[in-house]
Design a protein around this motif. Structure first.
Motif, PDB file in Angstrom:
ATOM      1  N   GLY A 177       0.812  -1.202   0.000  1.00 39.77           N
ATOM      2  CA  GLY A 177       0.000   0.000   0.000  1.00 39.77           C
ATOM      3  C   GLY A 177       0.846   1.251   0.000  1.00 39.77           C
ATOM      4  N   CYS A 178       1.979   1.195  -0.698  1.00 40.70           N
ATOM      5  CA  CYS A 178       2.952   2.291  -0.648  1.00 40.70           C
ATOM      6  C   CYS A 178       2.745   3.247  -1.823  1.00 40.70           C
ATOM      7  CB  CYS A 178       4.367   1.709  -0.700  1.00 40.70           C
ATOM      8  SG  CYS A 178       5.665   2.910  -0.419  1.00 40.70           S
ATOM      9  N   PRO A 179       2.517   4.520  -1.567  1.00 47.92           N
ATOM     10  CA  PRO A 179       2.358   5.490  -2.653  1.00 47.92           C
ATOM     11  C   PRO A 179       3.593   5.537  -3.554  1.00 47.92           C
ATOM     12  CG  PRO A 179       1.671   6.441  -0.566  1.00 47.92           C
ATOM     13  CD  PRO A 179       2.336   5.149  -0.238  1.00 47.92           C
ATOM     14  N   PRO A 180       3.403   5.782  -4.835  1.00 50.22           N
ATOM     15  CA  PRO A 180       4.523   5.735  -5.784  1.00 50.22           C
ATOM     16  C   PRO A 180       5.681   6.660  -5.436  1.00 50.22           C
ATOM     17  CG  PRO A 180       2.429   5.789  -6.958  1.00 50.22           C
ATOM     18  CD  PRO A 180       2.106   6.007  -5.504  1.00 50.22           C
ATOM     19  N   ASP A 181       5.389   7.865  -4.925  1.00 55.20           N
ATOM     20  CA  ASP A 181       6.488   8.785  -4.642  1.00 55.20           C
ATOM     21  C   ASP A 181       7.377   8.259  -3.520  1.00 55.20           C
ATOM     22  OD1 ASP A 181       4.261   9.261  -2.870  1.00 55.20           O
ATOM     23  OD2 ASP A 181       5.319  11.044  -2.153  1.00 55.20           O
ATOM     24  N   ILE A 182       6.773   7.581  -2.525  1.00 51.51           N
ATOM     25  CA  ILE A 182       7.554   7.012  -1.430  1.00 51.51           C
ATOM     26  C   ILE A 182       8.344   5.802  -1.912  1.00 51.51           C
ATOM     27  CG2 ILE A 182       7.451   5.917   0.839  1.00 51.51           C
ATOM     28  CD1 ILE A 182       4.990   7.566   1.461  1.00 51.51           C
ATOM     29  N   LEU A 213       5.459   5.998   5.145  1.00 49.66           N
ATOM     30  CA  LEU A 213       4.483   4.973   4.778  1.00 49.66           C
ATOM     31  C   LEU A 213       3.613   4.598   5.974  1.00 49.66           C
ATOM     32  CD1 LEU A 213       3.225   2.788   2.990  1.00 49.66           C
ATOM     33  CD2 LEU A 213       5.174   1.305   3.580  1.00 49.66           C
ATOM     34  N   VAL A 214       4.222   4.424   7.133  1.00 49.71           N
ATOM     35  CA  VAL A 214       3.464   4.052   8.338  1.00 49.71           C
ATOM     36  C   VAL A 214       2.447   5.130   8.679  1.00 49.71           C
ATOM     37  CG1 VAL A 214       3.641   3.644  10.817  1.00 49.71           C
ATOM     38  CG2 VAL A 214       5.256   2.544   9.248  1.00 49.71           C
ATOM     39  N   GLU A 215       2.883   6.380   8.643  1.00 50.73           N
ATOM     40  CA  GLU A 215       1.958   7.467   8.947  1.00 50.73           C
ATOM     41  C   GLU A 215       0.828   7.534   7.924  1.00 50.73           C
ATOM     42  OE1 GLU A 215       1.862   9.199  11.738  1.00 50.73           O
ATOM     43  OE2 GLU A 215       3.485   7.817  12.297  1.00 50.73           O
ATOM     44  N   TYR A 216       1.166   7.296   6.672  1.00 54.78           N
ATOM     45  CA  TYR A 216       0.146   7.296   5.623  1.00 54.78           C
ATOM     46  C   TYR A 216      -0.882   6.188   5.869  1.00 54.78           C
ATOM     47  CZ  TYR A 216      -1.968   6.502   1.038  1.00 54.78           C
ATOM     48  OH  TYR A 216      -2.862   6.303   0.013  1.00 54.78           O
ATOM     49  N   LYS A 217      -0.419   4.981   6.231  1.00 53.25           N
ATOM     50  CA  LYS A 217      -1.353   3.865   6.431  1.00 53.25           C
ATOM     51  C   LYS A 217      -2.153   4.019   7.725  1.00 53.25           C
ATOM     52  CE  LYS A 217      -2.043   1.497   3.876  1.00 53.25           C
ATOM     53  NZ  LYS A 217      -2.835   1.697   2.637  1.00 53.25           N
ATOM     54  N   ARG A 218      -1.637   4.777   8.665  1.00 56.13           N
ATOM     55  CA  ARG A 218      -2.453   5.072   9.862  1.00 56.13           C
ATOM     56  C   ARG A 218      -3.632   5.965   9.477  1.00 56.13           C
ATOM     57  NH1 ARG A 218       2.665   5.369  13.753  1.00 56.13           N
ATOM     58  NH2 ARG A 218       2.330   3.397  14.874  1.00 56.13           N
ATOM     59  N   ARG A 219      -3.389   6.846   8.500  1.00 58.77           N
ATOM     60  CA  ARG A 219      -4.475   7.713   8.042  1.00 58.77           C
ATOM     61  C   ARG A 219      -5.375   7.011   7.039  1.00 58.77           C
ATOM     62  NH1 ARG A 219       0.004  11.065   7.152  1.00 58.77           N
ATOM     63  NH2 ARG A 219      -0.324  10.822   4.891  1.00 58.77           N
ATOM     64  N   GLU A 220      -4.749   6.145   6.202  1.00 57.46           N
ATOM     65  CA  GLU A 220      -5.471   5.497   5.111  1.00 57.46           C
ATOM     66  C   GLU A 220      -5.233   3.983   5.149  1.00 57.46           C
ATOM     67  OE1 GLU A 220      -7.441   7.043   3.028  1.00 57.46           O
ATOM     68  OE2 GLU A 220      -6.950   9.141   3.492  1.00 57.46           O
ATOM     69  N   THR A 227      -0.799  -2.300   6.701  1.00 59.81           N
ATOM     70  CA  THR A 227      -1.953  -2.199   7.602  1.00 59.81           C
ATOM     71  C   THR A 227      -2.061  -3.426   8.482  1.00 59.81           C
ATOM     72  OG1 THR A 227      -3.149  -0.833   5.999  1.00 59.81           O
ATOM     73  CG2 THR A 227      -4.464  -1.931   7.689  1.00 59.81           C
ATOM     74  N   ARG A 228      -1.820  -4.607   7.928  1.00 63.76           N
ATOM     75  CA  ARG A 228      -1.905  -5.830   8.738  1.00 63.76           C
ATOM     76  C   ARG A 228      -0.851  -5.844   9.827  1.00 63.76           C
ATOM     77  NH1 ARG A 228      -3.776  -7.899   3.688  1.00 63.76           N
ATOM     78  NH2 ARG A 228      -1.720  -8.453   2.912  1.00 63.76           N
TER      79      ARG A 228
END
Length: 431
Positions: A177-182, A213-220, A227-228
């Motif tokens: 679930g990692c955004p392309p820019d990251i 990435l962790v902060e992003y997945k906490r939000r999304e 996330t798992r």
């Protein structure tokens, strides 16, 4: 023979490696362009010294390299004697060495032993097990086709930088679930870490990406590995979560890219390898295992540290001396004894062995399989570019090309890669 070896051997004088020599530059270098150009020559020389021999992983960093298959299994299956925790060794190691980010202790499953390993490994294995193989297969196939379309109509390409390297990056984006820019920044920093260049900044940059990435997945949150891990019942703290992701992503991008590239290299340079795929005498699965026997992308790693002074392979080791498994040398040790690479045999050490066997071997194999299948189906006539002089990236740990340039027939003779999944009738031209 056990780790302490037989009583008969214990009566013989044994060469000793003393703790005082841990930081001295003794042993055969496993770095530099000479080693990268022909590591097998180095392995042969080391094997002549016995099943385990002194090496330098970098300037000032001594280790013992296991080149014998049986001895490697002995080490990997004896976690009570050969631990993964590197903290006691780090006291003696040069902190600014380029290999330190690859060997320094982190609070994750790779560096854990005993109860800590039992707690940290399930979040990794269970989060990966939840990845749907059918969905992953479909995504890898679509991503591979997209990459191939990027050089359709041209007469040349670098299938390392334009195919083998970005494909695991796209999978990283999907599975974690990692955004392309990251993920793009992650890959740049990972490459520097494996190559041992600008390692302090590369290590810091990689960790910054994982935190983002962790902060992003906490939000999304989503249906993904990150996330798992965040929601796992074992309740990883922030450092553990960060470093679990560090090792999972580090192992999921660079080695898989190099596995694909090394398979393409054999396809392009060895008629026997290519013909065996074309005529069906071996499956793609078996061909990929041959690559792991001969050119494992992770050539020397699986580092352990004796918990006490022990004898191993006729050598007395002090506690905390790094013992590195030469996956490449151990594999070729088996092949030389048998006279050939064992077809259809998965007893190679490419995924390690024992309690730290790679938990991602199934998704990694699926990615490499689809990558090779798609090339065979959609790049007929591909050949190594004229005048190519292959070069390998230096470094003690990996077996990685710098580039893999290829050429194609004129565009008018090249099928549209989006035309479907029908078997390519021209596979025999891929050399």
């Amino acid at each position: 023979m056990t780790t302490t070896e037989s009583s008969a051997e214990s009566t013989r004088p044994l060469p000793a490696i003393t703790p005082a020599r841990l930081g001295q530059t003794t042993g055969t270098p496993l770095y530099g362009e000479d080693f990268a150009a022909d590591p097998e020559r180095t392995y042969r020389a080391l094997r002549a010294q016995g099943p385990i021999a002194p090496v330098q992983l970098a300037e000032g960093v001594q280790a013992m390299l296991v080149t014998d298959y049986a001895t490697a299994l002995q080490v990997l299956r004896s976690p009570h004697v050969f631990r993964k925790d590197s903290r006691r060794w780090q006291v003696h190691a040069p902190a600014d060495s380029p290999i330190m980010p690859m060997m320094s202790w982190r609070p994750n499953t790779l560096f854990a032993d005993g109860e800590a390993h039992a707690r940290l490994r399930p979040p990794v294995t269970e989060s990966l097990r939840a990845v749907d193989p059918a969905e992953l297969r479909d995504f890898v196939h679509r991503s591979a086709l997209t990459l191939i379309q990027g050089f359709t109509g041209r007469t040349s390409a670098d299938v390392l930088t334009e195919y083998a390297a970005p494909l695991p990056l796209l999978v990283l984006h999907q599975v974690f679930g990692c955004p392309p820019d990251i993920s793009a920044r992650m890959v740049d920093s990972l490459k520097a870490l494996w190559d041992g260049t600008d390692v302090q900044e590369a290590n810091a940059a990689f960790e910054r990406c994982v935190r983002e990435l962790v902060e992003y997945k906490r939000r999304e949150p989503g249906d993904d590995v990150t996330t798992r891990l965040l929601e796992h019942r074992h309740g990883l703290d922030d450092d553990e979560l960060l470093h679990q992701l560090v090792v999972m992503m580090g192992a999921g991008v660079e080695p898989v890219s190099n596995w694909i590239a090394n398979a393409l290299l054999l396809l392009l340079t060895e008629d026997r390898f290519a013909d065996s795929l074309v005529n069906g005498s071996v499956s793609i699965d078996e061909a990929l295992d041959e690559v792991l026997w001969r050119y494992p992308p992770l050539a020397n790693y699986a580092v352990t540290y004796p918990t006490r002074a022990v004898r191993l392979g006729g050598v007395r080791l002090p506690a905390d001396m790094p013992v590195v498994i030469s996956i490449a040398a151990a594999n070729t040790d088996v092949a030389s004894r048998m006279g050939e690479v064992p077809t259809g045999n998965r007893a190679h050490l490419a995924f390690s062995a024992g309690p730290h066997t790679c938990p991602a071997r199934d998704p990694a194999r699926l990615i490499a399989t689809i990558a090779l299948e798609t090339v065979l189906d959609h790049l007929p006539g591909m050949s190594l570019a004229d005048g190519t002089a292959l070069q390998w990236r230096p470094g003690p740990f990996h077996r990685a090309l710098t580039a893999l340039p290829v050429q194609f027939p004129p565009p008018s003779q090249t099928p549209d890669p989006s035309a479907g999944d029908t078997e390519c009738p021209h596979r025999s031209t891929a050399r």
